[in-house]
Design an enzyme around this catalytic site. Structure first.
Site, short mmCIF file in Angstrom:
data_model
loop_
_atom_site.label_atom_id
_atom_site.label_comp_id
_atom_site.label_asym_id
_atom_site.label_seq_id
_atom_site.Cartn_x
_atom_site.Cartn_y
_atom_site.Cartn_z
N LYS A 31 0.71 -1.19 0.06
CA LYS A 31 -0.12 0.06 0.00
C LYS A 31 0.88 1.30 0.17
CE LYS A 31 -3.84 -2.49 2.20
NZ LYS A 31 -4.54 -2.45 3.54
N GLY B 179 8.37 4.31 15.34
CA GLY B 179 8.54 5.33 14.53
C GLY B 179 7.04 5.66 13.72
N GLY C 113 0.37 0.33 10.11
CA GLY C 113 0.66 0.21 8.85
C GLY C 113 -0.22 0.66 7.90
N GLY C 114 -0.52 0.32 6.65
CA GLY C 114 -1.33 0.95 5.75
C GLY C 114 -2.86 0.67 6.28
N ALA C 115 -3.20 -0.33 6.67
CA ALA C 115 -4.73 -0.51 7.11
C ALA C 115 -4.81 0.27 8.41
CB ALA C 115 -5.04 -2.02 7.36
#
Length: 263
Positions: free
Chosen positions: A73, A162, A136-138
């Protein structure tokens, strides 16, 4: 189910690995129910080959678009010539359409699919604290959707600091009255979201210990490939559990309209 022919069009879903991807069993019947001779096809594409694969397939009139899942993603975002508002904020894309001349336009529908599913299941309560595991992306998309929908108390947990700190800064910059915590607490959670890949394999660790959740907490696990051990453990505590299939079903109309040229 209708078999593909030379006149059919295809949506490719890219993953790495791809053995767990079961999305075609939801997407292809939906396409055909909408009167479209479209078929979803999963492809295992290593990250270093994502760009060339998308650019090559985008040249074919047989391709209606692309669906991206882990780990593609963020990289897909960088490949797009233009992106929608959600993708712009989140820095990720899970849906790409092909416009004339091969122009790639991307958008993120994870958040919209999640939020609509949570509302339908009756587990979205903006007055309760939401805890999201995974940045993360989701996870980014889900946090953005929750806050945009009115949640004002959010806790985000991630294995590495991070990404979660970057996400927290972005959310605070856009939503001034938002309270974000990064500490590992669950006792005040009204909704717990597993936005990680933990649970794809039977040998995966649980994302957290369900015994730490309040008795009235709902759980949304975005894993759609299987009924995970985490889902089972939460259900054993009589917590309401929603899985990733609900999220897919609510993304379907949003993504299909986008692939057909809608905003």
């Amino acid at each position: 189910m209708r078999l593909p022919t030379g006149a059919s069009r295809f949506v490719f879903i890219f993953a790495h690995p791809a053995g767990h991807v079961g999305a075609p069993r939801h997407y292809t019947p939906y396409f055909q129910g909408a009167g479209l001779d479209w078929h979803m096809v999963p492809l295992d594409i290593a990250p270093e080959h994502l760009s060339e694969t998308i650019r090559t397939l985008a040249k074919s009139p047989s391709v209606a678009g692309f669906n991206l899942t882990m780990p593609h993603k963020p990289a897909a975002f960088e490949l797009c010539d233009a992106v929608g508002q959600a993708a712009e904020f989140e820095g990720v894309v899970n849906t790409i359409r092909i416009e004339p001349g091969g122009r790639l336009v991307g958008e993120s529908f994870d958040g919209g699919g999640f939020l609509n599913a949570a509302r339908e299941e009756g587990i979205f309560d903006p007055d309760r604290r939401c805890v999201v595991i995974g940045a993360g992306g989701a996870g980014r998309a889900i946090c953005h959707a929750l806050v945009a929908a009115g949640v004002r108390r959010l806790r985000i947990l991630n294995e590495t600091p991070g990404p979660v700190e970057i996400l927290a800064r972005k959310l605070r910059s856009r939503f001034a009255d938002l309270e974000i915590c990064l500490d590992e607490r669950f006792d005040d959670a009204g909704l717990l979201v597993n936005a990680t890949s933990l649970g794809l394999r039977k040998t995966d660790a649980l994302p957290m210990n369900p015994a730490r959740l309040p008795d009235d907490c709902a759980v949304f696990d975005i894993i759609a490939a299987r009924r995970t051990e985490f889902m089972q453990a939460c259900a054993a505590r009589c917590l309401k559990v929603v899985d990733g299939v609900a999220m897919i079903k609510h993304q379907l109309p949003l993504q299909t309209a986008f692939w057909r040229g809608g905003s």
